[in-house]
Motif scaffolding. Structure first.
Motif, PDB file in Angstrom:
ATOM      1  N   LEU A  18       0.852  -1.183   0.000  1.00  0.00           N
ATOM      2  CA  LEU A  18       0.000   0.000   0.000  1.00  0.00           C
ATOM      3  C   LEU A  18       0.886   1.232   0.000  1.00  0.00           C
ATOM      4  O   LEU A  18       2.008   1.193   0.465  1.00  0.00           O
ATOM      5  CB  LEU A  18      -0.872   0.054   1.267  1.00  0.00           C
ATOM      6  CG  LEU A  18      -2.235  -0.626   1.245  1.00  0.00           C
ATOM      7  CD1 LEU A  18      -2.971  -0.256   2.517  1.00  0.00           C
ATOM      8  CD2 LEU A  18      -3.051  -0.193   0.051  1.00  0.00           C
ATOM      9  N   SER A  19       0.342   2.361  -0.480  1.00  0.00           N
ATOM     10  CA  SER A  19       1.054   3.624  -0.425  1.00  0.00           C
ATOM     11  C   SER A  19       0.469   4.480   0.678  1.00  0.00           C
ATOM     12  O   SER A  19      -0.733   4.649   0.770  1.00  0.00           O
ATOM     13  CB  SER A  19       0.911   4.362  -1.766  1.00  0.00           C
ATOM     14  OG  SER A  19       1.492   3.621  -2.797  1.00  0.00           O
ATOM     15  N   GLY A  20       1.327   5.015   1.535  1.00  0.00           N
ATOM     16  CA  GLY A  20       0.900   6.075   2.427  1.00  0.00           C
ATOM     17  C   GLY A  20       0.491   5.653   3.813  1.00  0.00           C
ATOM     18  O   GLY A  20       0.311   6.496   4.665  1.00  0.00           O
ATOM     19  N   HIS A  62      -3.634   7.155   8.323  1.00  0.00           N
ATOM     20  CA  HIS A  62      -3.247   8.435   8.917  1.00  0.00           C
ATOM     21  C   HIS A  62      -3.489   9.563   7.927  1.00  0.00           C
ATOM     22  O   HIS A  62      -2.981   9.549   6.808  1.00  0.00           O
ATOM     23  CB  HIS A  62      -1.791   8.378   9.370  1.00  0.00           C
ATOM     24  CG  HIS A  62      -1.546   7.303  10.399  1.00  0.00           C
ATOM     25  ND1 HIS A  62      -1.943   7.435  11.704  1.00  0.00           N
ATOM     26  CD2 HIS A  62      -0.995   6.074  10.291  1.00  0.00           C
ATOM     27  CE1 HIS A  62      -1.630   6.332  12.384  1.00  0.00           C
ATOM     28  NE2 HIS A  62      -1.059   5.497  11.534  1.00  0.00           N
ATOM     29  N   THR A  63      -4.288  10.524   8.336  1.00  0.00           N
ATOM     30  CA  THR A  63      -4.659  11.645   7.484  1.00  0.00           C
ATOM     31  C   THR A  63      -4.979  12.847   8.353  1.00  0.00           C
ATOM     32  O   THR A  63      -5.328  12.699   9.536  1.00  0.00           O
ATOM     33  CB  THR A  63      -5.885  11.292   6.611  1.00  0.00           C
ATOM     34  OG1 THR A  63      -6.266  12.430   5.845  1.00  0.00           O
ATOM     35  CG2 THR A  63      -7.069  10.865   7.462  1.00  0.00           C
ATOM     36  N   GLY A  68     -15.257  11.134   9.602  1.00  0.00           N
ATOM     37  CA  GLY A  68     -16.456  11.301   8.802  1.00  0.00           C
ATOM     38  C   GLY A  68     -16.173  11.628   7.352  1.00  0.00           C
ATOM     39  O   GLY A  68     -17.072  11.541   6.506  1.00  0.00           O
ATOM     40  N   THR A  69     -14.921  11.996   7.051  1.00  0.00           N
ATOM     41  CA  THR A  69     -14.528  12.261   5.669  1.00  0.00           C
ATOM     42  C   THR A  69     -14.434  10.952   4.902  1.00  0.00           C
ATOM     43  O   THR A  69     -14.061   9.906   5.446  1.00  0.00           O
ATOM     44  CB  THR A  69     -13.166  12.981   5.633  1.00  0.00           C
ATOM     45  OG1 THR A  69     -13.269  14.212   6.344  1.00  0.00           O
ATOM     46  CG2 THR A  69     -12.719  13.260   4.200  1.00  0.00           C
ATOM     47  N   ILE A  70     -14.764  11.005   3.636  1.00  0.00           N
ATOM     48  CA  ILE A  70     -14.647   9.851   2.740  1.00  0.00           C
ATOM     49  C   ILE A  70     -13.555  10.148   1.728  1.00  0.00           C
ATOM     50  O   ILE A  70     -13.586  11.188   1.059  1.00  0.00           O
ATOM     51  CB  ILE A  70     -15.974   9.575   2.016  1.00  0.00           C
ATOM     52  CG1 ILE A  70     -17.050   9.168   3.026  1.00  0.00           C
ATOM     53  CG2 ILE A  70     -15.798   8.491   0.949  1.00  0.00           C
ATOM     54  CD1 ILE A  70     -18.446   9.102   2.450  1.00  0.00           C
ATOM     55  N   ILE A  82     -13.119   7.749   7.152  1.00  0.00           N
ATOM     56  CA  ILE A  82     -12.209   8.091   8.238  1.00  0.00           C
ATOM     57  C   ILE A  82     -12.938   8.022   9.575  1.00  0.00           C
ATOM     58  O   ILE A  82     -13.943   8.700   9.785  1.00  0.00           O
ATOM     59  CB  ILE A  82     -11.604   9.499   8.022  1.00  0.00           C
ATOM     60  CG1 ILE A  82     -10.947   9.593   6.639  1.00  0.00           C
ATOM     61  CG2 ILE A  82     -10.605   9.813   9.136  1.00  0.00           C
ATOM     62  CD1 ILE A  82      -9.904   8.537   6.351  1.00  0.00           C
ATOM     63  N   GLU A  83     -12.419   7.212  10.472  1.00  0.00           N
ATOM     64  CA  GLU A  83     -13.033   7.006  11.786  1.00  0.00           C
ATOM     65  C   GLU A  83     -12.386   7.850  12.878  1.00  0.00           C
ATOM     66  O   GLU A  83     -12.990   8.078  13.927  1.00  0.00           O
ATOM     67  CB  GLU A  83     -12.952   5.533  12.176  1.00  0.00           C
ATOM     68  CG  GLU A  83     -13.688   4.609  11.215  1.00  0.00           C
ATOM     69  CD  GLU A  83     -13.526   3.149  11.579  1.00  0.00           C
ATOM     70  OE1 GLU A  83     -14.537   2.429  11.531  1.00  0.00           O
ATOM     71  OE2 GLU A  83     -12.399   2.726  11.922  1.00  0.00           O
ATOM     72  N   GLY A  84     -11.161   8.296  12.661  1.00  0.00           N
ATOM     73  CA  GLY A  84     -10.422   9.006  13.700  1.00  0.00           C
ATOM     74  C   GLY A  84      -9.468   8.083  14.428  1.00  0.00           C
ATOM     75  O   GLY A  84      -9.507   6.851  14.264  1.00  0.00           O
TER      76      GLY A  84
END
Length: 204
Positions: A18-20, A62-63, A68-70, A82-84
Motif C-alpha cells: 500500500l502507499s501512504g 493516517h490523514t 467522517g470524511t470519505i 475516516i473514523e479518527g
C-alpha cells in the motif's frame, strides 16, 4: 514509499503493498450474506470470489482529514471512511472506465435507500435502449444504483456522480462505470449508515 499491510483472517496472513499508510486490518468476510432490507431480499455475495483486498476491513489510516470524511483512491480501487484515531473503514470499489474518470472534492448532499435510477441524457445518447428509463428506473435488485446511493454535490450543484451499491459484485476492483463509484450492496449499506449528509468526499 511503499509500506506493507498485514491482514489476519481465519489464521491466514496476507501481505499487500500500500502507499501512504501501514495497517493491520480486520476483514468483515461474514458481512456478505443474504438479508432482508426494506422489503428486498438482498442476495448473498460469494465473497470467496472477491479478492481479499476488496473486502470490507478496518485499517490504520493516517490523514489530516476529519473523522467522517470519505477518501476515494481510484488508482487502488479503495474507499476509506475516516473514523479518527488513525483508523478507517476500507471498502473495495469499482470506478470509471477510460474517458469517465474524475478527481476532486465534493460533499454528500443527499442519501437515499433503494433509489430510483435516471440515466443522464448523455448516457441515453450513447445507449438509446436506456431511453425507456428517462423518467427513472424503479428501485430493485437489478437497479444500477443498488441498495443505497450518496449524491455528490459541489458549491456549483449536482455533479451527477454517486457513491452507490451495485448488484455486480464481480466488477469491484475494476474500471467499469460511467464515473460513479460503486460498492458491493452490503458495503454501501454499511457506508450509508456511517456517513452523514454534508460529509466531505475527496476523490483522487
Amino acid at each position: 514509499m511503499k509500506m506493507k499491510l498485514v491482514l489476519a483472517s481465519a489464521g491466514l496472513m496476507l501481505t499487500v503493498a500500500l502507499s501512504g499508510c501501514m495497517s493491520v486490518g480486520t476483514l468483515f468476510t461474514d458481512a456478505y450474506g443474504s438479508k432482508m432490507d426494506a422489503g428486498y431480499q438482498l442476495p448473498a455475495i460469494p465473497i470467496y470470489k472477491v479478492p481479499e483486498q476488496y473486502r470490507r476491513q478496518e485499517v490504520s489510516f493516517h490523514t489530516d482529514e476529519a473523522p467522517g470524511t470519505i477518501i476515494v483512491d481510484t488508482g487502488e480501487h479503495h474507499l476509506y471512511f475516516i473514523e479518527g484515531d488513525g483508523k478507517a473503514m476500507r471498502y473495495g470499489i469499482g470506478v470509471g472506465r477510460e474517458g469517465f474518470t474524475w478527481k476532486g472534492a465534493t460533499r454528500v448532499a443527499m442519501k437515499r435507500e433503494w433509489p430510483t435510477w435516471t440515466p443522464p441524457s448523455a448516457m441515453i445518447k450513447r445507449q438509446p435502449e436506456l431511453a425507456k428509463y428517462r423518467e427513472g428506473m424503479d428501485p430493485g435488485l437489478k437497479n444500477p444504483l443498488g441498495a443505497r446511493a450518496l449524491y455528490l454535490f459541489t458549491k456549483h450543484g449536482d455533479t451527477g456522480y454517486r457513491l452507490h451499491g451495485s448488484p455486480e459484485w464481480w466488477s469491484i476492483g475494476k474500471n467499469v462505470s460511467s464515473g460513479c463509484i460503486r460498492l458491493m450492496n452490503q458495503d454501501i449499506i454499511d457506508l450509508y449508515n456511517r456517513a452523514d449528509v454534508g460529509a466531505k468526499v475527496i476523490v483522487k
